[in-house]
Design a protein around this motif. Structure first.
Motif, PDB file in Angstrom:
ATOM      1  N   THR A 155       0.833  -1.210   0.000  1.00 39.59           N
ATOM      2  CA  THR A 155       0.000   0.000   0.000  1.00 39.59           C
ATOM      3  C   THR A 155       0.861   1.251   0.000  1.00 39.59           C
ATOM      4  O   THR A 155       0.591   2.217  -0.725  1.00 39.59           O
ATOM      5  CB  THR A 155      -0.931  -0.005   1.223  1.00 39.59           C
ATOM      6  OG1 THR A 155      -1.703  -1.205   1.232  1.00 39.59           O
ATOM      7  CG2 THR A 155      -1.866   1.190   1.185  1.00 39.59           C
TER       8      THR A 155
ATOM      9  N   ARG B 273       1.116   4.184  -3.016  1.00 39.80           N
ATOM     10  CA  ARG B 273       0.530   5.473  -2.643  1.00 39.80           C
ATOM     11  C   ARG B 273       1.572   6.524  -2.293  1.00 39.80           C
ATOM     12  O   ARG B 273       1.229   7.698  -2.161  1.00 39.80           O
ATOM     13  CB  ARG B 273      -0.423   5.288  -1.453  1.00 39.80           C
ATOM     14  CG  ARG B 273      -1.594   4.350  -1.698  1.00 39.80           C
ATOM     15  CD  ARG B 273      -2.491   4.852  -2.823  1.00 39.80           C
ATOM     16  NE  ARG B 273      -3.139   6.091  -2.501  1.00 39.80           N
ATOM     17  CZ  ARG B 273      -4.351   6.182  -1.939  1.00 39.80           C
ATOM     18  NH1 ARG B 273      -5.026   5.085  -1.641  1.00 39.80           N
ATOM     19  NH2 ARG B 273      -4.885   7.354  -1.693  1.00 39.80           N
TER      20      ARG B 273
ATOM     21  N   SER C 170      -5.551  -1.756  -4.943  1.00 40.35           N
ATOM     22  CA  SER C 170      -5.397  -0.873  -6.104  1.00 40.35           C
ATOM     23  C   SER C 170      -6.745  -0.321  -6.555  1.00 40.35           C
ATOM     24  O   SER C 170      -6.839   0.841  -6.971  1.00 40.35           O
ATOM     25  CB  SER C 170      -4.720  -1.634  -7.246  1.00 40.35           C
ATOM     26  OG  SER C 170      -3.397  -2.014  -6.889  1.00 40.35           O
TER      27      SER C 170
ATOM     28  N   GLY D 184      -7.536   2.366  -4.193  1.00 36.38           N
ATOM     29  CA  GLY D 184      -6.717   3.539  -4.439  1.00 36.38           C
ATOM     30  C   GLY D 184      -7.102   4.318  -5.685  1.00 36.38           C
ATOM     31  O   GLY D 184      -6.623   5.434  -5.896  1.00 36.38           O
TER      32      GLY D 184
ATOM     33  N   TRP E 253     -10.338   8.985  -1.128  1.00 30.52           N
ATOM     34  CA  TRP E 253      -9.927   8.290   0.086  1.00 30.52           C
ATOM     35  C   TRP E 253     -11.108   7.865   0.961  1.00 30.52           C
ATOM     36  O   TRP E 253     -11.106   6.802   1.555  1.00 30.52           O
ATOM     37  CB  TRP E 253      -9.000   9.190   0.885  1.00 30.52           C
ATOM     38  CG  TRP E 253      -8.591   8.591   2.194  1.00 30.52           C
ATOM     39  CD1 TRP E 253      -8.888   9.024   3.438  1.00 30.52           C
ATOM     40  CD2 TRP E 253      -7.785   7.422   2.382  1.00 30.52           C
ATOM     41  NE1 TRP E 253      -8.353   8.219   4.388  1.00 30.52           N
ATOM     42  CE2 TRP E 253      -7.652   7.223   3.763  1.00 30.52           C
ATOM     43  CE3 TRP E 253      -7.167   6.524   1.512  1.00 30.52           C
ATOM     44  CZ2 TRP E 253      -6.923   6.162   4.296  1.00 30.52           C
ATOM     45  CZ3 TRP E 253      -6.452   5.475   2.043  1.00 30.52           C
ATOM     46  CH2 TRP E 253      -6.333   5.303   3.412  1.00 30.52           C
TER      47      TRP E 253
ATOM     48  N   ASN F 140      -2.434   0.559 -11.094  1.00 29.19           N
ATOM     49  CA  ASN F 140      -1.354   1.301 -10.449  1.00 29.19           C
ATOM     50  C   ASN F 140      -0.761   2.353 -11.373  1.00 29.19           C
ATOM     51  O   ASN F 140      -0.383   3.444 -10.933  1.00 29.19           O
ATOM     52  CB  ASN F 140      -0.250   0.333  -9.993  1.00 29.19           C
ATOM     53  CG  ASN F 140      -0.680  -0.532  -8.836  1.00 29.19           C
ATOM     54  OD1 ASN F 140      -1.657  -0.251  -8.149  1.00 29.19           O
ATOM     55  ND2 ASN F 140       0.044  -1.619  -8.614  1.00 29.19           N
TER      56      ASN F 140
ATOM     57  N   VAL G 283      -4.512   4.739  -9.862  1.00 28.20           N
ATOM     58  CA  VAL G 283      -4.276   4.937  -8.436  1.00 28.20           C
ATOM     59  C   VAL G 283      -3.778   6.360  -8.176  1.00 28.20           C
ATOM     60  O   VAL G 283      -2.839   6.827  -8.819  1.00 28.20           O
ATOM     61  CB  VAL G 283      -3.243   3.913  -7.903  1.00 28.20           C
ATOM     62  CG1 VAL G 283      -2.887   4.225  -6.455  1.00 28.20           C
ATOM     63  CG2 VAL G 283      -3.818   2.508  -8.019  1.00 28.20           C
TER      64      VAL G 283
ATOM     65  N   VAL H 281      -1.890   9.134  -6.137  1.00 31.06           N
ATOM     66  CA  VAL H 281      -0.711   9.205  -5.255  1.00 31.06           C
ATOM     67  C   VAL H 281      -0.874  10.348  -4.284  1.00 31.06           C
ATOM     68  O   VAL H 281      -1.290  11.434  -4.666  1.00 31.06           O
ATOM     69  CB  VAL H 281       0.569   9.387  -6.097  1.00 31.06           C
ATOM     70  CG1 VAL H 281       1.772   9.474  -5.179  1.00 31.06           C
ATOM     71  CG2 VAL H 281       0.718   8.244  -7.081  1.00 31.06           C
TER      72      VAL H 281
END
Length: 246
Positions: free
Chosen positions: A63, A67, A153, A156, A160, A240, A244, A246
């Protein structure tokens, strides 16, 4: 991938070393100050607890890698973000198995008349049975971990507040969907009680392996799971790289 794996071990090294020291001290204390039965039971529970902690640490490492802005800047491929935590967890798990095996060997060698072992006959199990069981457990853990990685993923890829709930739902859907498809396509699903045969005798319990791990049905199930795992890894890498946040 080695670059990311090096960072993973460097970041978690102090925690791993502290856990190892605590585990060794606890096991020595249990052997010296607890009764035989209580020491064995609590000792096994201690190893299980450390194994769960290592598994959670592997999930948290994955994770953090996907992230964390700094980790995403490393010159590694998307596949490395999946394989590095898996290798990290596998090496830690292998180390824990070696420590447990060494501890068990020393304990049995010193206490040759242990009451716990006296009533359990393991002569029907060969080294190949133990190796097969460990390989099977390792594959189950890897396959389940790949599903968890994809769920993380997916989580993500959303904001949130709603992401974790979507990830939990995705995990439950994936597990049930894959299990349903596997039951339809293959006949490799079996009860854990079918792996071994337990025979109660006057001197205790005798345990022998049934040899169902590598039957034709199980091979078909494993091939199916390997194909599914490859698809899940591809989907995880895509999310990813593209989705996802960041």
């Amino acid at each position: 991938m080695m670059t990311l794996l090096k960072y993973d071990f460097r970041r978690n090294w102090n925690t791993l070393l502290a856990g190892l020291v605590i585990l060794i001290i606890a096991q020595v204390a249990l052997s010296l100050f607890m009764s035989e039965v209580a020491g064995v039971v609590l000792g096994i529970m201690g190893y299980v607890g450390v194994g769960v902690a290592v598994y959670v640490k592997m999930i948290k490492t994955y994770t953090s890698n996907i992230r964390s802005y700094n980790r995403r800047l490393l010159p590694v491929t998307g596949l490395s973000h999946v394989l590095s935590p898996l290798i990290f967890g596998a090496l830690c798990g292998l180390g824990l198995v070696i420590i447990f095996t060494t501890h068990a060997y020393i304990y049995i060698s010193i206490k040759l008349r242990m009451n716990v072992v006296t009533y359990i006959d393991l002569s029907g199990l060969h080294v190949s049975d133990y190796v097969s069981l460990l390989l099977f457990i390792a594959w189950v853990m890897v396959f389940m971990t790949v599903i968890i990685f994809l769920s993380i993923s997916i989580a993500g890829s959303f904001r949130w507040r709603t992401g974790p709930w979507i990830g939990i739902v995705a995990f439950l859907v994936l597990v049930n969907l894959i299990g349903w498809l596997e039951n339809i396509i293959t006949t490799g699903r079996f009860s854990p009680n079918e792996m071994f045969r337990y025979t109660e005798e006057s001197t205790g319990i005798a345990i022998t392996a049934n040899g169902v791990l590598w039957s034709d049905g199980m091979w078909g199930s494993i091939v199916f799971e390997v194909i599914v795992a490859v698809i899940l890894v591809w989907a995880t890498i895509y999310l990813n790289n593209k989705k996802v946040e960041v």
